[in-house]
Design a protein around this motif. Structure first.
Motif, PDB file in Angstrom:
ATOM      1  N   PHE A 559       0.833  -1.212   0.000  1.00 49.06           N
ATOM      2  CA  PHE A 559       0.000   0.000   0.000  1.00 49.06           C
ATOM      3  C   PHE A 559       0.866   1.261   0.000  1.00 49.06           C
ATOM      4  O   PHE A 559       0.704   2.155  -0.826  1.00 49.06           O
ATOM      5  CB  PHE A 559      -0.936  -0.006   1.206  1.00 49.06           C
ATOM      6  CG  PHE A 559      -1.732   1.263   1.370  1.00 49.06           C
ATOM      7  CD1 PHE A 559      -2.893   1.478   0.633  1.00 49.06           C
ATOM      8  CD2 PHE A 559      -1.313   2.267   2.248  1.00 49.06           C
ATOM      9  CE1 PHE A 559      -3.621   2.650   0.774  1.00 49.06           C
ATOM     10  CE2 PHE A 559      -2.036   3.442   2.394  1.00 49.06           C
ATOM     11  CZ  PHE A 559      -3.202   3.630   1.654  1.00 49.06           C
ATOM     12  N   PHE A 560       1.803   1.305   0.938  1.00 49.41           N
ATOM     13  CA  PHE A 560       2.587   2.546   1.070  1.00 49.41           C
ATOM     14  C   PHE A 560       3.628   2.675  -0.044  1.00 49.41           C
ATOM     15  O   PHE A 560       3.914   3.783  -0.487  1.00 49.41           O
ATOM     16  CB  PHE A 560       3.230   2.622   2.463  1.00 49.41           C
ATOM     17  CG  PHE A 560       2.234   2.979   3.528  1.00 49.41           C
ATOM     18  CD1 PHE A 560       1.732   4.284   3.620  1.00 49.41           C
ATOM     19  CD2 PHE A 560       1.755   2.030   4.421  1.00 49.41           C
ATOM     20  CE1 PHE A 560       0.797   4.612   4.588  1.00 49.41           C
ATOM     21  CE2 PHE A 560       0.823   2.355   5.384  1.00 49.41           C
ATOM     22  CZ  PHE A 560       0.336   3.650   5.476  1.00 49.41           C
ATOM     23  N   LEU A 561       4.166   1.535  -0.494  1.00 47.49           N
ATOM     24  CA  LEU A 561       5.118   1.633  -1.605  1.00 47.49           C
ATOM     25  C   LEU A 561       4.401   2.159  -2.850  1.00 47.49           C
ATOM     26  O   LEU A 561       4.915   3.038  -3.560  1.00 47.49           O
ATOM     27  CB  LEU A 561       5.750   0.277  -1.901  1.00 47.49           C
ATOM     28  CG  LEU A 561       6.922   0.369  -2.896  1.00 47.49           C
ATOM     29  CD1 LEU A 561       8.122   1.060  -2.251  1.00 47.49           C
ATOM     30  CD2 LEU A 561       7.326  -1.017  -3.414  1.00 47.49           C
ATOM     31  N   SER A 562       3.215   1.631  -3.066  1.00 47.72           N
ATOM     32  CA  SER A 562       2.425   2.091  -4.216  1.00 47.72           C
ATOM     33  C   SER A 562       2.119   3.579  -4.075  1.00 47.72           C
ATOM     34  O   SER A 562       2.274   4.359  -5.019  1.00 47.72           O
ATOM     35  CB  SER A 562       1.138   1.265  -4.292  1.00 47.72           C
ATOM     36  OG  SER A 562       0.195   1.916  -5.093  1.00 47.72           O
ATOM     37  N   ARG A 563       1.725   3.983  -2.874  1.00 42.57           N
ATOM     38  CA  ARG A 563       1.369   5.398  -2.693  1.00 42.57           C
ATOM     39  C   ARG A 563       2.610   6.287  -2.797  1.00 42.57           C
ATOM     40  O   ARG A 563       2.501   7.467  -3.142  1.00 42.57           O
ATOM     41  CB  ARG A 563       0.654   5.578  -1.350  1.00 42.57           C
ATOM     42  CG  ARG A 563      -0.445   6.627  -1.405  1.00 42.57           C
ATOM     43  CD  ARG A 563      -1.269   6.692  -0.129  1.00 42.57           C
ATOM     44  NE  ARG A 563      -0.514   7.112   1.044  1.00 42.57           N
ATOM     45  CZ  ARG A 563      -1.063   7.486   2.214  1.00 42.57           C
ATOM     46  NH1 ARG A 563      -2.398   7.491   2.334  1.00 42.57           N
ATOM     47  NH2 ARG A 563      -0.310   7.826   3.222  1.00 42.57           N
ATOM     48  N   SER A 564       3.771   5.723  -2.499  1.00 40.75           N
ATOM     49  CA  SER A 564       4.997   6.532  -2.549  1.00 40.75           C
ATOM     50  C   SER A 564       5.356   6.903  -3.986  1.00 40.75           C
ATOM     51  O   SER A 564       6.204   7.768  -4.214  1.00 40.75           O
ATOM     52  CB  SER A 564       6.163   5.773  -1.894  1.00 40.75           C
ATOM     53  OG  SER A 564       6.692   4.797  -2.777  1.00 40.75           O
TER      54      SER A 564
END
Lengths: 812, 812
Positions: A559-564
């Motif tokens: 989730f956070f890698l994608s959002r990054s």
């Protein structure tokens, strides 16, 4: 630097600037150096060597200067950064100490954020609390001013009668009263030496607060020797409670309370005690002559009041010498009284000697191989500035004011406060993860205590004294914790920290996080500074992702890698710059990389935080390669060159306190701090070397005006120290550093694990800024990068220097 | 009654009045009764039987009224004293309970000191804290107002839609919202029943304070169900901190914070959480309709927030029913949240039933032998009013705000607050030393805790919520403690109390105590109300002397006994009245027994406190015989007669809230409370009997306007209860009472030791006010005096009554 004054949000100006074509190795126009606050700056005339000669009789407890072996505290010039916009204070504080006693010059001047400014004409007195290097004033609580006679007014600030070094500040005021001060961890000491006892007074101002309003206060004469009080401030921290206690070495003979400058009249109607008062604009005047006492008939009280007294005022040569033990607390007056006990049995000279010894030991973690006075003072003053904030924010029993205003108790850690994370995530925190990991554990635990009591259930942004200012952007608390966790800083619960990071980064209220999540960017029609926010959210998300990965939270990692990668959504296909987009997906139009774009930002900058697109487009710390793949290497390299060569007017609205300017590279504010290292990325490390050495030489120094912008709780100084070592944490949370160019001929620093990083050079000089070859533990370094694992257990870095760029320096 | 409004201290008037020659048994002019607030008074039209019929649907948890056996709470009319100047509140409180939830009608009206006034047209809402019967307003913290729609404004006060009894208050407001409330010991409950859920709101006003200014406040939405907040008041208590918590039975869907009536705008510059705010004039509007929630994305928080929730809002007949658990604390929001826990698992009906049962049991200590509705309601309402103050002032864990603002913990006692000692030393405290000695031990320990934290090292004067108002004169804390010690009330340290009394009475700052000690009186040129102060100091000194004697402090006994004779120094040789003397020894001149004499008193009265010389000259409680020996029996007897027969104008500046007037005998204020009993001293007990029965009949009653002056924390009501028993403590601290005339045909009261005082009469009627013969445990009483030792272990008092004076009634 975090806030700009005097710029109406509505007054938005679109500016176009000419760009000087970049060349590989341009000569700096003379005007560049002249433009900024280069060594001395506006205060250059006043600065220089004010403490080289200690006026006779100052700091008598201080013996270092007279010994044959030099001490490191002699190499700290606490006045560096006190002029221009460094916004630091010269007064005494222990390393990360909970009390910061220092002179205040102007409580109304926004640019006097730490109370003192070298070029100001007056001293108002000495208050107990201060912020170091912030762009916004606050604190400055409980002002003490000694004097003689009836008139109570600020004294002339005469630098020839002033002296200071770590743990000590002293000045002789109008009327000949010598005021000296020193500090312990939760408490401090004044020593006031009056020409005579007759007419000697101490004024304590409860109202005095730097910039903000004291909304409520109270004061009480507790016993013949002791005054306590409290205040509530509607400030930058929106509702701040602070308490103090002061114990005098001489019995108080007269205690007069003033309100709004006039004596509080007692007994006009009902009885009112003259020993306590409540309200606004309170001051007390304490005197020591005369035969009577407020307690004359109540001997039992005087006895009660002498518990724990060790101080004895003494007269010398007809002088009247008074010592005052002072303490502050966020808990209550009982907490302040408790904190005073750490001074039991100690007098001024004893506490000063301890403070000096503490500083000597702390500074001793660093060793500089140079006898150059300017270099030594620049270096050790920078070290000093990284040891002030955050500071202890709890009483000696561990009690502290929590973020919800209740009183908690720190169990298993020391609660610390004053987190300027938008600034300090860049260099200060990564530096501490090398040299002071116990401090980092305290920071982490204090952050989590804040989180637990947060109405929004968010980690701190810009917090101090238990309150949240919500100052600046992003959620860099996540970068800060990630850098600790990924570098295995022990002493706090990683899983608890991760859950707090996750909750923080998904808060539905905070600055368009929902839109950022769903649209993939912060839309400029819904949120100010939308481009800067998108970039910094993305970086922070990457930090969270790395922690998620380490702790095995696969789904969160994804989730956070994608959002990054959200930064990619703002890469303008047309220009390659980061460009605002509205909630319908339309680009900011018209658009220019140097312009105030869009209405309503805090500072009037528009889509960007405290700068222009040309400066902020580089804030892709975590995936710059990804940015390059979209925007094009050639183009971004050209933009980078232009950043350093563009000619901008001097008077840029919103940037009055940002100096250290090389074209559009503004070292006086944080967004540029990592930008010069992009030359390493672009394969031109000699340009990185050139610029960081230029910055270190010109925008740091040993004079009051040497700092080119707010020190920002040590971030500016931490930048310098990394560059003294020759490398810099381009992307905190990552396990590598870019190599710059060592600003000093040699140094070493002891890490938390006792190991040392030793930096040596060959052929180093002020002009030899270029690296010919670099060696790590004897091995030649093949790219301008070193890894955390290579230095965490100590390392020997060796640089061979050159006066000319060496293009193949990092070939193996 | 303690303070008079609207009288400029400078506007001093010298008045001369004509005196009607006294006769042994004068007929009362009709005008006497007409002059005062006799039963109903100004509100007589509005009063009467408002709660005789409980409106349908009110107090559903209350079953007493429908049972065949009558309950005592039915005999309490909580509206008695809510009109005129009784200054009491009708809302629910447990006996001596720490929360007093009650409607407020006008927070700006000085004469609306308890928030509610029966004749006012509007209800502003319901606040959580109140003072009972004080002359000065304060408290009224945290106003809750339910409503429907967008407009938020006070509701019409319609007595036909109102009902209240001990532990319960309910009213239907404009818009049809029924508001009900009940109380536990540290917490309470609202039940708001709305016609529908759509548009239903609760407004919480943080700024609302009776008369005084809220200087600072904060509020926070803690979780989906819970709101917390705090405020700082610059009030009668000069710097008061108070905190609250409120837990809603329905999830909060909208939480809007207003400042100064306008919505607080968020995100205009930096992020600002909409879940918390700081500052002045804060209000929040809570709504329950809609689909979203401030916590919609943060489910974990909603779960966090449901800890300890027992309430479930229910809809009935399409209505929306909301319950709100509320608590206050002087410690912090954590204290308020802790106090809420005492309601865990309980809903409104349960808490109400418990409150009613608690009151039923408390009232059951008294038993009245009469079925007369007026008598029953007058009697049991008086009992009720002696069970409100002082009240618990600590959290459930014992923590409380000390007098120095720090947080302490009550160990071995319950900390209580609100001491109106100038009033209550007279009858309330002596009554409690018979019927509630555990309360007295708490009062004593709370007084000593106050003393320990007093800047002046003085026992409380007029204190509440941790603060000292210094209201009124004397140091009657010494009388209060002396009456306890001399009557052997257990549970506190007598020696510690004595030392505190001694320190208090020798304070060098307080209202001319040094001059009083050296000159032998308080000189009028140095101090206001000098005559009243001299008299009351002397009485208090006598009390201290008695304790010194009991504890074996011979030297102190001599000192205070000697000083207690200081009253003699003000006996005017010319007139026999107490007369002011200046520091040179010169008498006040000109002098008149009915005049405003000398400048600068609080109320403009001059040398006397809230009255004239002719009223105050009798305040020689401890040595009236000594006074008589100097001034002459004949003369003083004549003055006493004149006091009851003089004709004074109705409009006496400074006495607007003092009624119950019989000539110069003003029952609406305390200085006269003991004066009628002097007829016992002068050998005319029938005149004492006549006047006390006249007062009891005419200046007490069961209607809103029945009280003739401020109830003063139960003093007025305690006077009535003593007179129901037929005796009165003329000199608290002494071991005897004067006999009056029983105001009821028969009653009993259970003492703290479980024993009973039973009062029976023969021939009692409203007109049979005179005693023919009195019997104690079957033995005829030979003088109008009974001793404490004779009743402390229970007693049977029997009075044979007559319609005509019986001159030989007390002959053996």
């Amino acid at each position: 630097m975090d806030y700009l004054k005097g710029l109406a949000a509505a007054a938005l100006i679109s500016i176009t600037f000419s760009v000087i074509p970049a060349s590989g190795n341009i000569a700096l126009p003379e005007t560049v150096a002249a433009r900024g606050h280069v060594n001395g700056g506006t205060a250059g005339e006043a600065g220089g060597g004010t403490r080289a000669v200690r006026p006779e009789g100052f700091g008598e407890g201080y013996t270092a200067g007279s010994e044959s072996s030099k001490k490191l505290i002699d190499d700290v010039n606490v006045f560096v950064g006190t002029d221009g916009f460094g916004n630091v204070y010269p007064g005494p504080q222990l390393p990360y100490g909970g009390i910061q006693i220092s002179p205040d010059c102007d409580d109304k001047d926004y640019d006097c954020a730490a109370g003192y400014k070298y070029s100001k004409p007056f001293v108002q007195g000495f208050s107990l609390t201060h912020l170091s290097g912030t762009g916004i004033p606050d604190l400055g609580d409980f002002l003490f001013l000694p004097g003689i006679g009836q008139e109570i007014k600020p004294s002339k600030l005469d630098h020839s009668k002033e002296s200071a070094h770590p743990g000590y500040y002293g000045i002789t005021l109008d009327g000949g009263v010598k005021a000296e001060m020193t500090a312990a961890l939760h408490s401090g000491l004044f020593k006031f030496t009056y020409p005579e006892k007759n007419g000697a007074y101490v004024m304590i101002d409860l109202d005095h607060t730097l910039k903000w309003d004291c909304e409520w206060s109270d004061v009480r004469l507790l016993d013949e020797y002791t005054v306590i009080g409290s205040k509530v401030v509607a400030g930058w921290n929106p509702g701040r409670y602070v308490y103090f206690a002061a114990r005098f070495s001489e019995p108080i003979k007269d205690f007069t309370i003033l309100q709004d400058g006039k004596p509080v009249i007692y007994n006009t109607k009902r009885f009112r005690s003259s020993m306590e008062a409540w309200g606004k604009k309170l001051q007390v005047i304490v005197r020591f002559d005369g035969d009577s006492s407020p307690f004359i008939i109540r001997k039992e009280l005087a006895e009660h009041g002498t518990d724990g007294h060790a101080l004895v005022g003494s007269k010398k040569d007809g002088q009247f010498q008074l010592e005052i033990k002072v303490a502050v607390s966020g808990v209550g007056t009982d907490g302040a009284l408790l904190n005073l006990k750490e001074l039991d049995g100690k007098d001024f000279d004893k506490v000063l000697a301890e403070a000096e010894a503490t500083w000597e030991e702390a500074l001793g973690a660093y060793s500089l191989n140079s006898e150059d006075k300017t270099l030594r003072e620049t270096f050790y003053t920078s070290v000093y500035r990284t040891m002030l904030h955050p500071f202890v924010f709890q009483d000696t029993d561990g009690r502290f004011r929590e973020h919800d205003g209740t009183i908690g108790k720190a169990e298993g850690f020391t609660n610390v406060t004053t987190f300027s994370f938008w600034d300090t995530f860049r260099a200060f925190e990564p530096l501490m993860n090398l040299v002071n990991r116990p401090l980092q554990a305290d920071i982490a635990n204090s952050m989590l205590a804040h989180f637990d009591k947060s109405a929004e259930r968010m980690l701190p942004y810009w917090s101090f004294y238990g309150g949240e200012t919500w100052c600046m952007i992003g959620y860099h608390s996540c970068s800060v914790l990630a850098d600790m966790i990924l570098k295995n800083v022990p002493g706090f619960d990683y899983e608890r920290a991760f859950q707090a990071m996750k909750t923080t980064a998904t808060n539905p209220h905070y600055d368009c996080i929902p839109e950022y999540t769903t649209l993939g960017y912060v839309p400029f029609d819904l949120e100010k500074e939308s481009v800067s926010k998108t970039l910094e959210y993305a970086y922070d998300d990457w930090c969270i992702a790395q922690v998620a990965k380490k702790l095995g939270h696969e789904e969160d990692y994804e989730f956070f890698l994608s959002r990054s990668m959200n930064y990619k959504n703002l890469v303008d296909p047309e220009t390659g710059y980061m460009r605002g987009k509205d909630s319908k997906g339309a680009w900011r139009d018209p658009f220019a990389p140097i312009a105030y774009q869009g209405p309503g930002s805090v500072n009037g900058w528009g889509d960007i935080t405290e700068g222009f697109t040309m400066q902020y487009t580089w804030s892709v710390f975590h995936d710059f390669d990804g940015y390059v793949q979209i925007a094009g290497r050639q183009r971004l390299k050209k933009y980078l060159d232009e950043l350093f060569t563009i000619e901008l007017p001097e008077d840029i609205p919103g940037a009055h306190d940002i100096w250290g300017r090389i074209g559009g590279y503004w070292h006086g504010n944080e967004p540029c701090h990592h930008v010069a290292y992009l030359y390493d990325y672009f394969g031109e490390p000699w340009n990185c070397q050139k610029w960081v050495r230029y910055v270190a030489k010109n925008y740091y120094g040993n004079e009051p005006g040497s700092l080119s912008g707010n020190d920002d709780c040590g971030q500016m100084s931490a930048w310098y120290l990394f560059n003294c070592m020759g490398f810099y944490p381009f992307c905190p949370g990552a396990n590598w550093y870019y190599i710059g160019s060592p600003c000093v001929p040699g140094m070493s620093v002891t890490l938390s694990n006792g190991k040392k990083i030793e930096v040596t050079t060959k052929g180093w000089s002020e002009d030899a800024v270029y690296i010919k070859a670099a060696y790590l533990d004897g091995k030649k370094i093949g790219s301008p990068i070193i890894r955390y694992d290579q230095i965490k257990d100590g390392a020997k870095l060796h640089f061979e220097m050159s006066r000319k760029p060496v293009k193949g320096a990092f070939k193996k």
